[in-house]
Design an enzyme around this catalytic site. Sequence first.
Site, PDB file in Angstrom:
ATOM      1  N   LYS A 163       0.838  -1.204   0.000  1.00 44.90           N
ATOM      2  CA  LYS A 163       0.000   0.000   0.000  1.00 44.90           C
ATOM      3  C   LYS A 163       0.875   1.257   0.000  1.00 44.90           C
ATOM      4  O   LYS A 163       2.083   1.178   0.311  1.00 44.90           O
ATOM      5  CB  LYS A 163      -0.924  -0.009   1.220  1.00 44.90           C
ATOM      6  CG  LYS A 163      -0.190   0.018   2.560  1.00 44.90           C
ATOM      7  CD  LYS A 163      -1.150  -0.278   3.712  1.00 44.90           C
ATOM      8  CE  LYS A 163      -0.426  -0.211   5.046  1.00 44.90           C
ATOM      9  NZ  LYS A 163      -1.261  -0.726   6.149  1.00 44.90           N
ATOM     10  N   TYR A 191      16.885  29.938   6.873  1.00 41.45           N
ATOM     11  CA  TYR A 191      15.732  30.711   7.337  1.00 41.45           C
ATOM     12  C   TYR A 191      15.771  30.903   8.850  1.00 41.45           C
ATOM     13  O   TYR A 191      16.019  29.959   9.597  1.00 41.45           O
ATOM     14  CB  TYR A 191      14.420  29.988   6.985  1.00 41.45           C
ATOM     15  CG  TYR A 191      14.015  30.136   5.541  1.00 41.45           C
ATOM     16  CD1 TYR A 191      13.709  31.385   5.013  1.00 41.45           C
ATOM     17  CD2 TYR A 191      13.921  29.021   4.723  1.00 41.45           C
ATOM     18  CE1 TYR A 191      13.323  31.513   3.684  1.00 41.45           C
ATOM     19  CE2 TYR A 191      13.524  29.135   3.403  1.00 41.45           C
ATOM     20  CZ  TYR A 191      13.230  30.397   2.887  1.00 41.45           C
ATOM     21  OH  TYR A 191      12.850  30.525   1.587  1.00 41.45           O
TER      22      TYR A 191
END
Length: 394
Positions: A38, A286
């Site tokens: 999956k 950042y």
Amino acid sequence: MIPTRPIWAEISRNKLIHNFRLLRRSAGAETETVAVVKANAYGHGLEACARALGEDGARWFAVTCVEEAVALRQALTAPTQAKRTLEWATPRIIALSGVWSGEAEAVIEHGLTPSVWELGHLELLEDAARRCGLGAGGVAVHLEIDTGMSRQGVQPERLEPLLARLEQGSPLRVEAVMTHFHSPDDAEATASQVRQLATAVDTIVRSGIRPELLSAGSSADTLAQSTAAVTELARRIGARRMVRTGISLYGYAPHSGIGAELQPVLAWKARISGLRQIEAGTMVGYGGTFTARRRTRLALLPAGYADGLSRLLSNKGWVLVRGQSAPIAGRVSMDQTMADVTEITGAAVGDEAVLIGEQGGQRVTAADLAELTGTIPYEVLCAIAPRVPRMMVE
Ligand SMILES: *Cc1c(COP(=O)(O)O)cnc(C)c1O
């Protein structure tokens, strides 16, 4: 266009097969082992993994939903193969999350096997089966029981209306009764779920349904061989045991103390795309969350949180360069990350940086990243973005 951005994941066929064989041996020859692929094979790439497993004898796959199941069927079916022949619906494909409206015809058309636990699922499939002209028992389904996880599956006390609907003449055939254990490392919790399962199975058998398979257990209890009681229960009703193994196919143990022989299948790599030297006191990334305490060499990596490298690894994680660890400096940004390579002599643009995998005897695993970011290897692997190309290697 062939991917040219220097970030990729290598999927080792040999390691995948090694893990699959280990799980099959652990499950035992009498048990049917489902390869759970999956979510794009836990991020490893559905098609290539399923093909490799199929070539090694996998007869059952499980995916999340009908949509994934159709994609898998199309990948596995040769274009020349005639439909509706005996071989056509093999390998078998289970859709674990039920059936949603609009999907029932695809279940029949592609020979899929849905899990079911609600009247709504039965109605959708019955209607489609009749429209497609299928007779009694034409569609195999896996009836899921909620034995204590409270996620999906019918609660044992609500079985009766479903069983009434599945009586003789229904186009649906209960091929398997399935359940899912919520804490496979907790013997007491699992024993309680097995008791619930036994009660439900008795009710089902009393109603005249004879499932061929009893599907319960995932990587954890398959590796630990801790649920012989389910195999016994299967035997008692003339059915065979089925287990559904996912994470350990990809080389990770679901909890500590088991699976020492597993081999991680995925290696995640990027190439250093820039180098710069900064002076002590210079900020990085950042928010300037990293300030160089000395003259520092920084490597630029084309890997960011949009690639699945968690932002929680900012100033915490590390990558391997020339067999040594290079700590992540500053915040992981969307597409890029900086690593401190001051101590790594000779680090150069074009060098391979390992985000997950081995290099020069050192390793960093999805389990390491999971620990640093407060999650589990499952999530780390599934988070690797589709834009990172997967390549099958030996
Ligand atoms: C994901 C899943 C599995 C596989 O679990 P692992 O821990 O990855 O082995 C088995 N059964 C169901 C219902 C699942 O959703």
